[in-house]
Design a protein around this motif. Structure first.
Motif, PDB file in Angstrom:
ATOM      1  N   LEU A  58      26.639 -10.973   4.639  1.00  0.00           N
ATOM      2  CA  LEU A  58      26.338 -12.282   5.239  1.00  0.00           C
ATOM      3  C   LEU A  58      27.607 -12.941   5.777  1.00  0.00           C
ATOM      4  O   LEU A  58      27.565 -13.659   6.778  1.00  0.00           O
ATOM      5  CB  LEU A  58      25.659 -13.189   4.209  1.00  0.00           C
ATOM      6  CG  LEU A  58      24.208 -12.832   3.871  1.00  0.00           C
ATOM      7  CD1 LEU A  58      23.718 -13.694   2.715  1.00  0.00           C
ATOM      8  CD2 LEU A  58      23.294 -12.990   5.074  1.00  0.00           C
ATOM      9  N   GLU A  59      28.723 -12.670   5.115  1.00  0.00           N
ATOM     10  CA  GLU A  59      30.004 -13.228   5.554  1.00  0.00           C
ATOM     11  C   GLU A  59      30.360 -12.748   6.961  1.00  0.00           C
ATOM     12  O   GLU A  59      30.935 -13.495   7.754  1.00  0.00           O
ATOM     13  CB  GLU A  59      31.095 -12.813   4.556  1.00  0.00           C
ATOM     14  CG  GLU A  59      32.456 -13.437   4.817  1.00  0.00           C
ATOM     15  CD  GLU A  59      32.494 -14.949   4.546  1.00  0.00           C
ATOM     16  OE1 GLU A  59      33.398 -15.599   5.092  1.00  0.00           O
ATOM     17  OE2 GLU A  59      31.640 -15.454   3.805  1.00  0.00           O
ATOM     18  N   THR A  60      30.013 -11.500   7.281  1.00  0.00           N
ATOM     19  CA  THR A  60      30.325 -10.979   8.625  1.00  0.00           C
ATOM     20  C   THR A  60      29.552 -11.752   9.698  1.00  0.00           C
ATOM     21  O   THR A  60      30.070 -11.991  10.783  1.00  0.00           O
ATOM     22  CB  THR A  60      30.000  -9.467   8.736  1.00  0.00           C
ATOM     23  OG1 THR A  60      28.604  -9.259   8.591  1.00  0.00           O
ATOM     24  CG2 THR A  60      30.750  -8.666   7.704  1.00  0.00           C
ATOM     25  N   PHE A  61      28.320 -12.151   9.363  1.00  0.00           N
ATOM     26  CA  PHE A  61      27.529 -12.939  10.312  1.00  0.00           C
ATOM     27  C   PHE A  61      28.079 -14.358  10.420  1.00  0.00           C
ATOM     28  O   PHE A  61      28.091 -14.944  11.500  1.00  0.00           O
ATOM     29  CB  PHE A  61      26.055 -12.967   9.883  1.00  0.00           C
ATOM     30  CG  PHE A  61      25.347 -11.666  10.098  1.00  0.00           C
ATOM     31  CD1 PHE A  61      24.783 -11.361  11.332  1.00  0.00           C
ATOM     32  CD2 PHE A  61      25.251 -10.732   9.087  1.00  0.00           C
ATOM     33  CE1 PHE A  61      24.134 -10.156  11.541  1.00  0.00           C
ATOM     34  CE2 PHE A  61      24.613  -9.520   9.282  1.00  0.00           C
ATOM     35  CZ  PHE A  61      24.048  -9.229  10.520  1.00  0.00           C
ATOM     36  N   LYS A  62      28.534 -14.895   9.302  1.00  0.00           N
ATOM     37  CA  LYS A  62      29.121 -16.246   9.313  1.00  0.00           C
ATOM     38  C   LYS A  62      30.383 -16.271  10.180  1.00  0.00           C
ATOM     39  O   LYS A  62      30.618 -17.227  10.928  1.00  0.00           O
ATOM     40  CB  LYS A  62      29.442 -16.694   7.891  1.00  0.00           C
ATOM     41  CG  LYS A  62      29.977 -18.125   7.822  1.00  0.00           C
ATOM     42  CD  LYS A  62      30.341 -18.520   6.407  1.00  0.00           C
ATOM     43  CE  LYS A  62      30.814 -19.961   6.337  1.00  0.00           C
ATOM     44  NZ  LYS A  62      31.965 -20.242   7.215  1.00  0.00           N
ATOM     45  N   ASN A  63      31.192 -15.219  10.086  1.00  0.00           N
ATOM     46  CA  ASN A  63      32.416 -15.152  10.898  1.00  0.00           C
ATOM     47  C   ASN A  63      32.097 -15.160  12.390  1.00  0.00           C
ATOM     48  O   ASN A  63      32.797 -15.800  13.183  1.00  0.00           O
ATOM     49  CB  ASN A  63      33.210 -13.889  10.545  1.00  0.00           C
ATOM     50  CG  ASN A  63      33.790 -13.944   9.141  1.00  0.00           C
ATOM     51  OD1 ASN A  63      33.932 -15.024   8.566  1.00  0.00           O
ATOM     52  ND2 ASN A  63      34.102 -12.791   8.576  1.00  0.00           N
ATOM     53  N   LYS A  76      29.376 -16.472  13.759  1.00  0.00           N
ATOM     54  CA  LYS A  76      28.880 -17.817  14.082  1.00  0.00           C
ATOM     55  C   LYS A  76      30.036 -18.811  14.216  1.00  0.00           C
ATOM     56  O   LYS A  76      30.076 -19.614  15.158  1.00  0.00           O
ATOM     57  CB  LYS A  76      27.902 -18.282  13.006  1.00  0.00           C
ATOM     58  CG  LYS A  76      27.243 -19.627  13.290  1.00  0.00           C
ATOM     59  CD  LYS A  76      26.178 -19.905  12.246  1.00  0.00           C
ATOM     60  CE  LYS A  76      25.547 -21.261  12.445  1.00  0.00           C
ATOM     61  NZ  LYS A  76      26.418 -22.368  12.048  1.00  0.00           N
ATOM     62  N   ASP A  77      30.988 -18.760  13.285  1.00  0.00           N
ATOM     63  CA  ASP A  77      32.139 -19.669  13.324  1.00  0.00           C
ATOM     64  C   ASP A  77      32.972 -19.456  14.585  1.00  0.00           C
ATOM     65  O   ASP A  77      33.390 -20.411  15.244  1.00  0.00           O
ATOM     66  CB  ASP A  77      33.031 -19.476  12.092  1.00  0.00           C
ATOM     67  CG  ASP A  77      32.359 -19.954  10.808  1.00  0.00           C
ATOM     68  OD1 ASP A  77      31.333 -20.666  10.911  1.00  0.00           O
ATOM     69  OD2 ASP A  77      32.843 -19.603   9.720  1.00  0.00           O
ATOM     70  N   GLU A 112      31.163 -20.808  17.618  1.00  0.00           N
ATOM     71  CA  GLU A 112      31.236 -22.276  17.692  1.00  0.00           C
ATOM     72  C   GLU A 112      32.551 -22.713  18.332  1.00  0.00           C
ATOM     73  O   GLU A 112      32.584 -23.680  19.103  1.00  0.00           O
ATOM     74  CB  GLU A 112      31.070 -22.888  16.297  1.00  0.00           C
ATOM     75  CG  GLU A 112      29.638 -22.850  15.819  1.00  0.00           C
ATOM     76  CD  GLU A 112      29.463 -23.347  14.390  1.00  0.00           C
ATOM     77  OE1 GLU A 112      30.480 -23.523  13.690  1.00  0.00           O
ATOM     78  OE2 GLU A 112      28.307 -23.536  13.984  1.00  0.00           O
ATOM     79  N   PHE A 145      21.074 -16.624  10.991  1.00  0.00           N
ATOM     80  CA  PHE A 145      20.869 -16.832   9.558  1.00  0.00           C
ATOM     81  C   PHE A 145      19.403 -17.107   9.237  1.00  0.00           C
ATOM     82  O   PHE A 145      18.909 -16.696   8.195  1.00  0.00           O
ATOM     83  CB  PHE A 145      21.763 -17.960   9.036  1.00  0.00           C
ATOM     84  CG  PHE A 145      23.161 -17.490   8.759  1.00  0.00           C
ATOM     85  CD1 PHE A 145      23.462 -16.826   7.580  1.00  0.00           C
ATOM     86  CD2 PHE A 145      24.170 -17.668   9.690  1.00  0.00           C
ATOM     87  CE1 PHE A 145      24.748 -16.364   7.325  1.00  0.00           C
ATOM     88  CE2 PHE A 145      25.456 -17.208   9.452  1.00  0.00           C
ATOM     89  CZ  PHE A 145      25.750 -16.557   8.266  1.00  0.00           C
ATOM     90  N   ASN A 199      17.612 -14.812   6.590  1.00  0.00           N
ATOM     91  CA  ASN A 199      17.267 -15.461   5.324  1.00  0.00           C
ATOM     92  C   ASN A 199      15.833 -15.951   5.227  1.00  0.00           C
ATOM     93  O   ASN A 199      15.369 -16.296   4.128  1.00  0.00           O
ATOM     94  CB  ASN A 199      18.209 -16.643   5.059  1.00  0.00           C
ATOM     95  CG  ASN A 199      19.624 -16.180   4.781  1.00  0.00           C
ATOM     96  OD1 ASN A 199      19.835 -15.192   4.093  1.00  0.00           O
ATOM     97  ND2 ASN A 199      20.597 -16.870   5.328  1.00  0.00           N
TER      98      ASN A 199
END
Length: 197
Positions: A55-60, A62-63, A66, A180, A184
């Motif tokens: 999930l962290e790879t997807f958050k990176n 997204k960040d 942005e 996400f 999720n």
């Protein structure tokens, strides 16, 4: 016959039985899965919860996206993924159709992403998404006589219409900002089948 003779005879029978069992199992497995054939069992349960590291790879992604959005003049108000109902309201088979449809667009957009600065960060998320797509292929066969609900049918029509009208930049934004929710909620609900809450 002495005890050693009886013991070796019994041992010989045991070895013969084990060999027969192994040969029987091997024959059954080669008949059930002939060379070149793939198992077609639907196993989505592993997607009930993705590991935090994944999930962290997807958050990176997204960040980073942005940051790109802040530096651009891109103005988007996309509603491609919008719906006013929950995935749990669909049948188990309709959930798989929904997830497959969303996933097809997500992979297509990420594979052809416009900003090359995200290319490296997209490698692992794309790998995960392609694995999900492969697992979904074995779940896509609908039971004979299955009819899509009106709810899903209407959403699919709107989804495909909105996709055609959207600019490439806003398609990217819509996909990344819905990643996400896809992982999720939609995928997780398809994985939980009857127990989706």
């Amino acid at each position: 016959m002495d005890e050693s003779g009886v013991g070796s005879k019994a041992q010989g029978k045991m070895v013969a039985c084990k060999l027969l069992l192994v040969l029987t199992l091997w024959t059954m497995s080669t008949e059930a899965f002939p060379k070149g054939a793939q198992r077609k069992t639907c196993h989505l349960s592993k997607y009930k919860s993705l590991p935090p590291r994944e999930l962290e790879t997807f958050k990176n992604v997204k960040d980073r996206f942005e940051d790109i959005m802040l530096l651009s003049d891109r103005k988007c108000n996309t509603k491609i993924f919008h719906r006013n109902w929950k995935v749990k309201e669909l049948s188990v088979h309709d959930r798989v159709i929904l997830v497959e449809t969303e996933l097809h667009l997500i992979i297509d957009v990420l594979e052809n992403f416009g900003d090359s600065s995200l290319s490296e960060q997209l490698l692992r998320p794309l790998e995960i998404l392609r694995d999900i797509r492969e697992d979904l292929k074995s779940c896509g066969n609908q039971p004979q006589g299955h009819q899509r609900s009106r709810k899903l049918t209407n959403w699919l029509l709107k989804f495909h219409a909105a996709k055609k009208m959207e600019t490439p930049g806003c398609l990217e934004a819509s996909v990344i900002f819905n990643l996400f929710r896809f992982l999720n909620e939609d995928l997780k609900c398809a994985a939980y089948t009857d127990f989706c809450t």
